[in-house]
Design an enzyme around this catalytic site. Structure first.
Site, mmCIF file in Angstrom:
data_model
loop_
_atom_site.group_PDB
_atom_site.id
_atom_site.type_symbol
_atom_site.label_atom_id
_atom_site.label_comp_id
_atom_site.label_asym_id
_atom_site.label_seq_id
_atom_site.Cartn_x
_atom_site.Cartn_y
_atom_site.Cartn_z
ATOM 1 N N HIS A 160 13.699 4.810 12.283
ATOM 2 C CA HIS A 160 13.365 5.029 10.878
ATOM 3 C C HIS A 160 14.113 6.261 10.366
ATOM 4 C CE1 HIS A 160 10.791 5.701 7.350
ATOM 5 N NE2 HIS A 160 10.289 4.484 7.549
ATOM 6 N N ARG A 196 2.842 8.029 9.599
ATOM 7 C CA ARG A 196 2.583 9.458 9.416
ATOM 8 C C ARG A 196 1.514 9.975 10.370
ATOM 9 N NH1 ARG A 196 4.310 11.778 4.126
ATOM 10 N NH2 ARG A 196 5.724 10.195 3.346
ATOM 11 N N GLU A 256 -0.419 -9.005 -1.330
ATOM 12 C CA GLU A 256 -0.937 -8.456 -0.068
ATOM 13 C C GLU A 256 -2.147 -7.557 -0.344
ATOM 14 O OE1 GLU A 256 0.822 -5.467 2.828
ATOM 15 O OE2 GLU A 256 1.545 -7.296 3.758
ATOM 16 N N ASP A 284 0.794 -1.222 0.000
ATOM 17 C CA ASP A 284 0.000 0.000 0.000
ATOM 18 C C ASP A 284 0.830 1.278 0.000
ATOM 19 O OD1 ASP A 284 1.119 -0.059 2.504
ATOM 20 O OD2 ASP A 284 -0.698 -0.747 3.512
ATOM 21 N N GLU A 299 -2.054 5.016 3.322
ATOM 22 C CA GLU A 299 -2.034 3.629 2.846
ATOM 23 C C GLU A 299 -3.433 3.048 2.605
ATOM 24 O OE1 GLU A 299 -0.263 4.824 5.404
ATOM 25 O OE2 GLU A 299 1.837 4.491 4.885
ATOM 26 N N HIS A 330 6.882 4.771 13.070
ATOM 27 C CA HIS A 330 7.119 5.635 11.912
ATOM 28 C C HIS A 330 5.867 6.200 11.261
ATOM 29 C CE1 HIS A 330 6.172 1.938 9.661
ATOM 30 N NE2 HIS A 330 5.902 2.718 8.649
HETATM 31 C C1 UD1 Z 1 6.785 4.659 3.619
HETATM 32 C C2 UD1 Z 1 5.384 4.230 3.241
HETATM 33 C C3 UD1 Z 1 4.734 3.477 4.391
HETATM 34 C C4 UD1 Z 1 5.609 2.355 4.871
HETATM 35 C C5 UD1 Z 1 7.004 2.878 5.187
HETATM 36 C C6 UD1 Z 1 7.901 1.740 5.516
HETATM 37 C C7 UD1 Z 1 4.186 5.740 1.749
HETATM 38 C C8 UD1 Z 1 3.315 6.911 1.658
HETATM 39 N N1 UD1 Z 1 4.569 5.391 2.986
HETATM 40 O O1 UD1 Z 1 6.670 5.624 4.676
HETATM 41 O O2 UD1 Z 1 3.492 2.940 3.949
HETATM 42 O O3 UD1 Z 1 5.040 1.816 6.037
HETATM 43 O O4 UD1 Z 1 7.531 3.545 4.042
HETATM 44 O O5 UD1 Z 1 9.027 2.165 6.201
HETATM 45 O O6 UD1 Z 1 4.527 5.135 0.767
HETATM 46 N N2 UD1 Z 1 14.173 8.524 4.188
HETATM 47 C C9 UD1 Z 1 15.541 8.484 4.070
HETATM 48 N N3 UD1 Z 1 16.138 7.285 3.756
HETATM 49 C C10 UD1 Z 1 15.451 6.151 3.574
HETATM 50 C C11 UD1 Z 1 14.052 6.193 3.729
HETATM 51 C C12 UD1 Z 1 13.418 7.385 4.028
HETATM 52 O O7 UD1 Z 1 16.218 9.492 4.211
HETATM 53 O O8 UD1 Z 1 16.053 5.111 3.311
HETATM 54 C C13 UD1 Z 1 13.500 9.802 4.532
HETATM 55 C C14 UD1 Z 1 13.370 10.777 3.352
HETATM 56 O O9 UD1 Z 1 13.555 12.088 3.827
HETATM 57 C C15 UD1 Z 1 11.909 10.606 2.934
HETATM 58 C C16 UD1 Z 1 11.254 10.354 4.296
HETATM 59 O O10 UD1 Z 1 12.195 9.548 4.998
HETATM 60 O O11 UD1 Z 1 11.405 11.744 2.269
HETATM 61 C C17 UD1 Z 1 9.925 9.694 4.270
HETATM 62 O O12 UD1 Z 1 9.946 8.563 3.423
HETATM 63 P P1 UD1 Z 1 8.599 8.082 2.658
HETATM 64 O O13 UD1 Z 1 8.924 6.900 1.824
HETATM 65 O O14 UD1 Z 1 7.936 9.244 1.995
HETATM 66 O O15 UD1 Z 1 7.620 7.686 3.822
HETATM 67 P P2 UD1 Z 1 7.765 6.692 5.007
HETATM 68 O O16 UD1 Z 1 7.294 7.423 6.198
HETATM 69 O O17 UD1 Z 1 9.102 6.070 4.989
HETATM 70 N N1 UDP Z 2 12.659 -4.073 9.637
HETATM 71 C C1 UDP Z 2 14.034 -4.237 9.445
HETATM 72 N N2 UDP Z 2 14.889 -3.446 10.167
HETATM 73 C C2 UDP Z 2 14.460 -2.519 11.049
HETATM 74 C C3 UDP Z 2 13.065 -2.356 11.238
HETATM 75 C C4 UDP Z 2 12.187 -3.148 10.502
HETATM 76 O O1 UDP Z 2 14.448 -5.076 8.667
HETATM 77 O O2 UDP Z 2 15.295 -1.844 11.667
HETATM 78 C C5 UDP Z 2 11.732 -4.883 8.833
HETATM 79 C C6 UDP Z 2 10.729 -5.687 9.620
HETATM 80 O O3 UDP Z 2 11.220 -6.973 9.858
HETATM 81 C C7 UDP Z 2 9.509 -5.708 8.719
HETATM 82 C C8 UDP Z 2 9.647 -4.466 7.886
HETATM 83 O O4 UDP Z 2 10.966 -3.983 8.079
HETATM 84 O O5 UDP Z 2 9.533 -6.813 7.837
HETATM 85 C C9 UDP Z 2 8.640 -3.458 8.311
HETATM 86 O O6 UDP Z 2 8.903 -2.256 7.690
HETATM 87 P P1 UDP Z 2 8.292 -0.897 8.199
HETATM 88 O O7 UDP Z 2 7.914 -1.005 9.630
HETATM 89 O O8 UDP Z 2 9.236 0.154 7.773
HETATM 90 O O9 UDP Z 2 7.018 -0.748 7.269
HETATM 91 P P2 UDP Z 2 5.502 -1.276 7.360
HETATM 92 O O10 UDP Z 2 5.531 -2.747 7.505
HETATM 93 O O11 UDP Z 2 4.856 -0.566 8.492
HETATM 94 O O12 UDP Z 2 4.923 -0.841 6.052
#
Ligand code: UD1
Ligand code: UDP
Length: 380
Positions: A236, A206, A119, A97, A133, A204
């Site tokens: 995160h 939003r 999923e 999602d 999501e 993490h």
């Molecule tokens: C995203 C997904 C969420 C998922 C999560 C898993 C969307 C809208 N949200 O949320 O569904 O649960 O990923 O973790 O798709 N950033 C870094 N390095 C990284 C990753 C993120 O710097 O490796 C920072 C960046 O500034 C980025 C911000 O985190 O803009 C947010 O990342 P984003 O993918 O927009 O949303 P998440 O909150 O990570």
């Molecule tokens: N995970 C990981 N390292 C971490 C935290 C989470 O490998 O430090 C893995 C965890 O096992 C799970 C996935 O990341 O499979 C979950 O990702 P996240 O919580 O970012 O996203 P969501 O599942 O909420 O979309």
């Protein structure tokens, strides 16, 4: 000719949950997997791919720090559309999602390429929670031709929404396939350092960012004040999360804030913890597989199966509730055992196999593979 399947993934959980599909396709002559990473996540995605044996064919780089969802979505649809026009895959596979998954499905629809959704069918019923999501998965559900639902409940959501039953398949969740694959390797290192009661925390979402997350931080500080608790919090990368949690929790004895763990180390840390506090989706699925009680720090969950079997509790975001529910589990062995022994409702580790079997069957059949779920089976 093998079926050319484009797997689009951009975030950590998509890498984890599509890895079993990518690995299975790579060793099956009926398929040619074309893995496209969007780079929605950067460090958190890259630390997964090699480890999970996912061979990337095309890597986009859409991440910008603190970018808005609208910007991200626009960039993703544009860049993925170009890749799809260039590659002309037979189908596009998206997972879950995220914005990458929605943009991948939408770009494929615009290119008239059928979409498989892994999923599928998770719903909270509250369109803006989790945000964005819940909307994303509803929209992907309108686009997809194959809906691979992890549980019977998820499958039912889709048929109740009018998706033809013959396009919905209950497979289990690929996260379990991956977890079992990784644990069989068993080479990760736990991040816990002491013999105290071990709580693994991830935050993490939003809709929790800001004041709610600050309150959760306060609750964690109260828990370590007991003196018999060690908290590990892999933080995160999102700046919106770090801005809140680092000032709230940094430098507190008993709380180890660590960088995101790679999957091997995360699995080892999860296997060693006593209790999980999380707003993550994937961790709600993994914790019951390792007999770890999970307290879900959210007001809704699209994974009620874990709550129903008794492996997880949806406790909301109020700091008082977090402290009292966590303490109850730490101090009441009978209650703890009930949750730990509840079992895993998310599958048997053979989800990817079922996805491949279905896709291979449909591509081998005479029936043309159409674009949408609700339209006729025709690409015309
Ligand atoms: C995203 C997904 C969420 C998922 C999560 C898993 C969307 C809208 N949200 O949320 O569904 O649960 O990923 O973790 O798709 N950033 C870094 N390095 C990284 C990753 C993120 O710097 O490796 C920072 C960046 O500034 C980025 C911000 O985190 O803009 C947010 O990342 P984003 O993918 O927009 O949303 P998440 O909150 O990570
Ligand atoms: N995970 C990981 N390292 C971490 C935290 C989470 O490998 O430090 C893995 C965890 O096992 C799970 C996935 O990341 O499979 C979950 O990702 P996240 O919580 O970012 O996203 P969501 O599942 O909420 O979309």
């Amino acid at each position: 000719m093998p079926v050319r399947a484009m797997l689009v993934l951009g975030t950590r959980p998509e890498a984890i949950k599509l890895a079993p599909v990518a690995r299975a396709m790579a060793t099956d002559t009926q398929f040619e997997p074309i893995v496209v990473t969007t780079g929605q996540h950067r460090e958190m995605l890259h630390q997964m791919l090699g480890l999970l044996c996912v061979d990337v064919r095309i890597a986009l780089d859409v991440m910008r720090s603190r970018q808005q969802l609208s910007e991200l979505t626009a960039r993703l649809v544009g860049e993925l559309g170009e890749v799809m026009r260039d590659q002309r895959p037979d189908l596009v596979v998206v997972q879950g999602d995220t914005t990458t998954a929605l943009a991948g499905a939408l770009a494929a629809f615009y290119e008239k390429i059928p979409v498989a959704h892994v999923e599928a069918g998770l719903r909270t019923g509250v369109i803006d929670n989790p945000f964005p999501e819940e909307l994303n998965r509803n929209l992907i559900g309108r686009i997809a031709r194959w809906h691979f639902a992890p549980t019977p409940r998820a499958a039912r959501h889709l048929t109740d929404e009018g998706v033809p039953a013959e396009q919905v398949f209950t497979t289990g969740n690929t996260v379990i396939d991956n977890l079992l694959w990784v644990l069989a390797d068993g080479t990760g290192t736990s991040a816990f350092r002491t013999g105290a009661k071990r709580i693994l925390v991830t935050l993490h979402r939003r809709e929790n960012q800001g004041e709610r997350m600050r309150g959760m931080g306060r609750a964690l500080r109260r828990l370590v004040q007991r003196g018999d608790v060690e908290i590990v919090l892999p933080l995160h990368k999102s700046p919106a999360v770090r801005d809140v949690l680092l000032p709230e929790l940094g430098g507190h004895e008993g709380i180890s804030i660590v960088e995101p763990l790679d999957y091997l180390d995360f699995a080892a840390t999860l296997a060693e913890c006593d209790l999980v506090l999380t707003d993550s989706g994937g961790i709600q699925e993994e914790a019951p597989s390792l007999s770890k009680p999970a307290l879900v720090l959210r007001t809704t969950t699209e994974r009620p199966e874990a709550v129903e079997v008794g492996a997880a509790r949806l406790i909301g975001t109020d700091p008082e509730a977090i402290v009292s529910c966590a303490e109850r589990l730490l101090d009441d062995p009978a209650e703890y055992r009930r949750m730990a022994d509840a079992g895993n409702p998310f599958g048997d580790g053979r989800a990817a196999e079922r996805v491949l079997t279905q896709l291979a069957e449909d591509f081998a059949a005479e029936v043309p593979v159409g674009v949408t779920a609700t339209g006729p089976y025709s690409t015309a």
